[in-house]
Design a protein around this motif. Structure first.
Motif, PDB file in Angstrom:
ATOM      1  N   ILE A 326       0.755  -1.355   0.073  1.00  0.00           N
ATOM      2  CA  ILE A 326      -0.104   0.001  -0.113  1.00  0.00           C
ATOM      3  C   ILE A 326       0.817   1.306  -0.062  1.00  0.00           C
ATOM      4  CG2 ILE A 326      -1.831  -1.367   1.191  1.00  0.00           C
ATOM      5  CD1 ILE A 326      -1.027   0.338   3.737  1.00  0.00           C
ATOM      6  N   LEU A 327       1.943   1.114  -0.088  1.00  0.00           N
ATOM      7  CA  LEU A 327       2.984   2.354   0.042  1.00  0.00           C
ATOM      8  C   LEU A 327       2.960   3.067  -1.199  1.00  0.00           C
ATOM      9  CD1 LEU A 327       6.262   0.991   1.554  1.00  0.00           C
ATOM     10  CD2 LEU A 327       4.597   2.064   2.691  1.00  0.00           C
ATOM     11  N   GLY A 328       2.724   4.493  -1.248  1.00  0.00           N
ATOM     12  CA  GLY A 328       2.548   5.189  -2.261  1.00  0.00           C
ATOM     13  C   GLY A 328       1.170   5.398  -2.823  1.00  0.00           C
ATOM     14  N   HIS A 329       0.264   4.730  -2.084  1.00  0.00           N
ATOM     15  CA  HIS A 329      -1.281   4.912  -2.695  1.00  0.00           C
ATOM     16  C   HIS A 329      -1.855   6.236  -1.810  1.00  0.00           C
ATOM     17  CE1 HIS A 329      -1.670   0.265  -3.674  1.00  0.00           C
ATOM     18  NE2 HIS A 329      -0.650   0.873  -4.225  1.00  0.00           N
ATOM     19  N   PRO A 330      -2.854   6.733  -2.598  1.00  0.00           N
ATOM     20  CA  PRO A 330      -3.394   7.964  -1.849  1.00  0.00           C
ATOM     21  C   PRO A 330      -4.116   7.537  -0.738  1.00  0.00           C
ATOM     22  CG  PRO A 330      -3.643   7.790  -4.531  1.00  0.00           C
ATOM     23  CD  PRO A 330      -3.143   6.652  -4.078  1.00  0.00           C
ATOM     24  N   SER A 339      -7.181  -0.036   5.399  1.00  0.00           N
ATOM     25  CA  SER A 339      -7.828  -1.200   4.553  1.00  0.00           C
ATOM     26  C   SER A 339      -8.401  -0.510   3.347  1.00  0.00           C
ATOM     27  CB  SER A 339      -8.885  -1.879   5.138  1.00  0.00           C
ATOM     28  OG  SER A 339      -8.401  -2.775   6.298  1.00  0.00           O
ATOM     29  N   LEU A 340      -8.748  -1.132   2.023  1.00  0.00           N
ATOM     30  CA  LEU A 340      -8.950  -0.548   0.952  1.00  0.00           C
ATOM     31  C   LEU A 340     -10.367   0.075   1.237  1.00  0.00           C
ATOM     32  CD1 LEU A 340      -7.712  -2.287  -2.253  1.00  0.00           C
ATOM     33  CD2 LEU A 340      -7.468  -0.031  -1.711  1.00  0.00           C
ATOM     34  N   ASN A 341     -10.846   1.202   0.769  1.00  0.00           N
ATOM     35  CA  ASN A 341     -12.181   1.534   0.595  1.00  0.00           C
ATOM     36  C   ASN A 341     -12.897   1.358  -0.563  1.00  0.00           C
ATOM     37  OD1 ASN A 341     -14.589   2.712   1.122  1.00  0.00           O
ATOM     38  ND2 ASN A 341     -13.808   4.748   1.267  1.00  0.00           N
ATOM     39  N   TRP A 342     -13.507   0.217  -0.841  1.00  0.00           N
ATOM     40  CA  TRP A 342     -13.821  -0.038  -2.208  1.00  0.00           C
ATOM     41  C   TRP A 342     -14.502   0.966  -2.947  1.00  0.00           C
ATOM     42  CZ3 TRP A 342     -11.035  -3.246  -4.672  1.00  0.00           C
ATOM     43  CH2 TRP A 342     -10.098  -4.090  -4.071  1.00  0.00           C
ATOM     44  N   SER A 351      -8.117   0.948 -14.839  1.00  0.00           N
ATOM     45  CA  SER A 351      -8.043  -0.102 -15.910  1.00  0.00           C
ATOM     46  C   SER A 351      -6.671  -0.638 -16.066  1.00  0.00           C
ATOM     47  CB  SER A 351      -8.923   0.399 -17.357  1.00  0.00           C
ATOM     48  OG  SER A 351      -8.000   1.735 -17.708  1.00  0.00           O
ATOM     49  N   GLU A 352      -6.499  -1.246 -17.076  1.00  0.00           N
ATOM     50  CA  GLU A 352      -5.033  -1.724 -17.534  1.00  0.00           C
ATOM     51  C   GLU A 352      -4.490  -0.505 -18.083  1.00  0.00           C
ATOM     52  OE1 GLU A 352      -5.461  -5.006 -20.142  1.00  0.00           O
ATOM     53  OE2 GLU A 352      -6.126  -6.523 -18.499  1.00  0.00           O
ATOM     54  N   GLU A 353      -5.076   0.285 -18.971  1.00  0.00           N
ATOM     55  CA  GLU A 353      -4.537   1.460 -19.404  1.00  0.00           C
ATOM     56  C   GLU A 353      -4.128   2.623 -18.480  1.00  0.00           C
ATOM     57  OE1 GLU A 353      -7.243   0.142 -20.461  1.00  0.00           O
ATOM     58  OE2 GLU A 353      -6.125  -0.937 -22.180  1.00  0.00           O
ATOM     59  N   ARG A 358      -1.315   0.266  -9.475  1.00  0.00           N
ATOM     60  CA  ARG A 358      -1.097  -1.090  -9.424  1.00  0.00           C
ATOM     61  C   ARG A 358      -2.247  -1.750  -8.703  1.00  0.00           C
ATOM     62  NH1 ARG A 358       2.625  -4.435 -12.069  1.00  0.00           N
ATOM     63  NH2 ARG A 358       4.061  -3.091 -13.188  1.00  0.00           N
ATOM     64  N   VAL A 359      -3.313  -1.138  -8.724  1.00  0.00           N
ATOM     65  CA  VAL A 359      -4.723  -1.740  -8.027  1.00  0.00           C
ATOM     66  C   VAL A 359      -5.601  -2.841  -8.746  1.00  0.00           C
ATOM     67  CG1 VAL A 359      -6.741  -1.113  -6.810  1.00  0.00           C
ATOM     68  CG2 VAL A 359      -4.730   0.295  -6.528  1.00  0.00           C
ATOM     69  N   PHE A 360      -5.718  -2.369 -10.092  1.00  0.00           N
ATOM     70  CA  PHE A 360      -6.099  -3.009 -10.925  1.00  0.00           C
ATOM     71  C   PHE A 360      -5.528  -4.063 -11.564  1.00  0.00           C
ATOM     72  CE2 PHE A 360      -7.862  -4.151 -15.210  1.00  0.00           C
ATOM     73  CZ  PHE A 360      -9.178  -4.258 -15.002  1.00  0.00           C
TER      74      PHE A 360
END
Length: 476
Positions: A326-330, A339-342, A351-353, A358-360
Motif C-alpha cells: 500500500i506504500l505510495g497509494h493515495p 484497508s481499501l475503501n472499495w 483499468s489496464e491503461e 497497480r490496484v487493477f
C-alpha cells in the motif's frame, strides 16, 4: 457531558458482527465496542494480542491525536510512518515504553522496515508461484518440467536471495552498537553486564511489531505466511513456533524459496538465515551491500533495478511503476485502519491503461532471461562517485511521550474529553483572537520548509522528500 461529533471526512468504518434476530425477523448488527472479547477484534501475533479493528470512538481519537499531519507535501500518500503510527495505536498497552517507541523511529529501523516490505512483496509472489506449480505438476493432468523451467526457478531463487541480502545488511546495522543504536544495545558499557532477559523480551516485541507492519502493508493478506517467514528469518527453523495454519513446503520448494545459502545445523550452532546470506556473498552481488549508501556505477541492470526500487521514496513509487503493498497509494483510497475503501476505488475507474498504483493490475513475476545468472558474472562495476545519505526527520520527546501515554489519553476522551469536529473547531476559531502572520513571515517559513527538502551545501545536494531524504554528495 461527553460530546463526540462525527466529521464528514471521517470514514464510516463500522466493525462488528451480523446475526439473525428471530424475534424481529431481520439482521442485527453488534459493534465490537459492545463485544469487547469478540474474536474478530483481536489478532494474536507471536503470543501478543494486537487490535485488529477499532470502534468509531477510537477511530476519532486516533485521527485527532496520532495521525500524521496532512499539511506535509506528501500527507495525502501512504508512507511507512503512517503504518508505524497505526501499529503503535493497535499494539498492547504494555508495549508502549519510551525505549521501544524511540527505537521504532530510528533511521536504521526505517531502513529495515523498508527492505522487509520490498522482500515480502516479492516473497509472496514466489509463494503463489510455488503453489501454482505444485498443482500443475501433480494429478492426472500433470505437466513435465523442462530445463528452461528449472533455469527460471534458479534465477528467481537468486533474485529472492538478493532481496534477503538487503534485509540482512540493514539488520546487521541495528545489531552493531554504533551511533544512535548504542543506547539500545543489550550490553551496558558502564558496568559491562548484559541484560539478557530484557533484550529477549525487547526482541520478541520488535519481531511481533514487524509482522504487523508488513502484514498491513501487504493489504492484510497471507498473514500466516508472513508470520512464519518473519520468524524463520530472525530465528531460524529450529525456533519457528508450530501452527496448523502455516504452509508446508517440500524440500524442493524450500530450496527455491530459502535460497542457496540456507544450511541447518545443530540448534546450538545454528545461525539465522539473514546472517547466512551475508557469509556467502557472490562477487557479482557485492554492490547490493552498498545500495542506499552510494550510487551504483556499472553495467549490471539487475543491481540498477534494485537500487531504483530501494532509493525512490514511497510517495513517488508510481513514477517508476513499482508496487510495494500500500506504500505510495493515495490515502483517500483507504479508511482509518488502512484497508481499501472499495467505493472510493470504484469511482477512480482504474483499468489496464490507467492504473498508476497497480490496484487493477495484479502482482506478477517477470520471467527472467535465459542464463541471466551467468551473464551477470560478466558485468563490469566501476568506482563510485557519489554517496547517498538518508536523512530521517527526528521525532521529538513530546511525540514519543504522547505515544507512551496512549492508554491514558484514550481513557480521558472516552470518559468525557472533547473530540473536536469541523463545527467545534469553527466555534473555537470565532471565539479566539489571534494575530495573522505577515507576508514576509509566510515567505520566510516557505523558504525554510523548502530548504529542509532540498538543501545545497557546497557539493552536496539533498534529494527526495518526506521522511526519507536521500542526499547525494561527491566522494572526497
Amino acid at each position: 457531558m461527553k460530546r463526540i461529533h462525527v466529521d464528514n471526512y471521517v470514514p464510516k468504518y463500522y466493525s462488528g458482527t451480523w446475526s439473525w434476530d428471530s424475534n424481529k425477523d431481520s439482521l442485527h448488527f453488534e459493534p465490537h465496542n459492545d463485544l469487547e472479547n469478540v474474536r474478530e477484534r483481536y489478532i494474536v501475533t507471536n503470543g501478543f494480542r494486537f487490535l485488529r479493528t477499532m470502534d468509531q470512538e477510537e477511530e476519532l481519537i486516533f485521527r485527532q491525536e496520532y495521525m500524521r499531519d496532512k499539511n506535509t507535501f506528501d500527507g495525502d500518500m501512504v508512507i511507512i510512518s503512517d503504518i508505524i503510527d497505526l501499529v503503535l495505536y493497535l499494539m498492547p498497552p504494555n508495549f508502549l515504553t519510551y525505549k521501544l517507541v524511540e527505537f521504532l523511529h530510528q533511521p536504521q529501523v526505517d531502513q529495515l522496515v523498508h527492505s522487509l516490505i520490498i522482500y515480502f512483496e516479492h516473497y509472496l509472489r514466489m509463494v503463489e508461484f510455488v503453489m501454482i506449480r505444485r498443482d500443475e505438476v501433480s494429478g492426472q493432468m500433470a505437466q513435465t518440467q523442462s530445463e528452461q523451467t528449472s533455469d527460471m526457478k534458479r534465477t528467481l531463487s537468486v533474485y529472492l536471495s538478493q532481496y534477503r541480502m538487503l534485509v540482512a545488511r540493514n539488520y546487521c546495522e541495528i545489531l552493531q552498537d554504533k551511533d544512535n543504536m548504542a543506547k539500545f544495545y543489550h550490553l551496558n558499557m558502564v558496568v559491562k553486564l548484559s541484560d539478557t532477559i530484557g533484550d529477549k523480551f525487547f526482541h520478541e516485541k520488535i519481531l511481533a511489531i514487524l509482522i504487523q507492519i508488513v502484514w498491513i502493508s501487504m493489504h492484510r493478506r497471507a498473514y500466516f505466511v508472513i508470520e512464519m517467514e518473519m520468524n524463520r528469518l530472525f530465528r531460524s527453523d529450529h525456533f519457528v513456533p508450530a501452527h496448523d495454519e502455516y504452509p508446508v513446503f517440500s524440500p524442493i520448494e524450500r530450496s527455491l524459496l530459502y535460497g542457496r545459502n540456507k544450511k541447518n545445523v545443530n540448534y546450538r550452532a545454528q545461525e539465522s538465515p539473514l546472517i547466512q546470506e551475508l557469509k556467502l556473498v557472490p562477487t557479482e552481488d557485492l554492490p547490493i551491500l552498498w545500495i542506499g549508501k552510494r550510487k551504483y556505477r556499472g553495467t549490471d541492470i539487475r543491481i540498477a533495478e534494485m537500487e531504483l526500487e530501494y532509493i525512490v521514496p514511497a510517495s513517488q513509487l508510481c513514477l517508476i511503476d513499482v508496487a510495494h503493498g500500500i506504500l505510495g497509494h493515495p490515502k483517500h483510497m483507504y479508511n482509518t485502519i488502512l484497508s481499501l475503501n472499495w467505493p472510493s476505488v470504484r469511482f477512480l475507474n482504474f483499468s489496464e491503461e490507467f492504473d498508476p498504483y497497480r490496484v487493477f493490475r495484479q502482482p506478477l513475476i517477470e520471467i527472467p532471461k535465459m542464463n541471466w545468472v551467468q551473464i551477470r558474472k560478466m558485468n563490469e562495476h566501476y568506482e563510485h562517485f557519489y554517496s547517498i545519505r538518508q536523512v530521517v526527520k527526528p521525532v521529538g520527546y513530546k511525540r514519543i511521550a504522547k505515544w507512551v501515554k496512549r492508554s491514558g489519553i484514550i481513557e480521558f476522551f472516552k470518559s468525557g474529553g472533547l473530540i473536536t469536529n469541523v463545527v467545534s473547531r469553527a466555534e473555537q476559531e470565532l471565539t479566539k483572537t489571534f494575530v495573522r502572520p505577515r507576508v514576509d513571515q509566510i515567505v520566510a517559513r516557505y523558504f525554510k520548509v523548502m530548504g529542509n527538502m532540498r538543501k545545497v551545501e557546497g557539493d552536496s545536494v539533498s534529494l527526495s522528500p518526506s521522511h526519507r531524504i536521500s542526499r547525494a554528495s561527491t566522494k572526497p
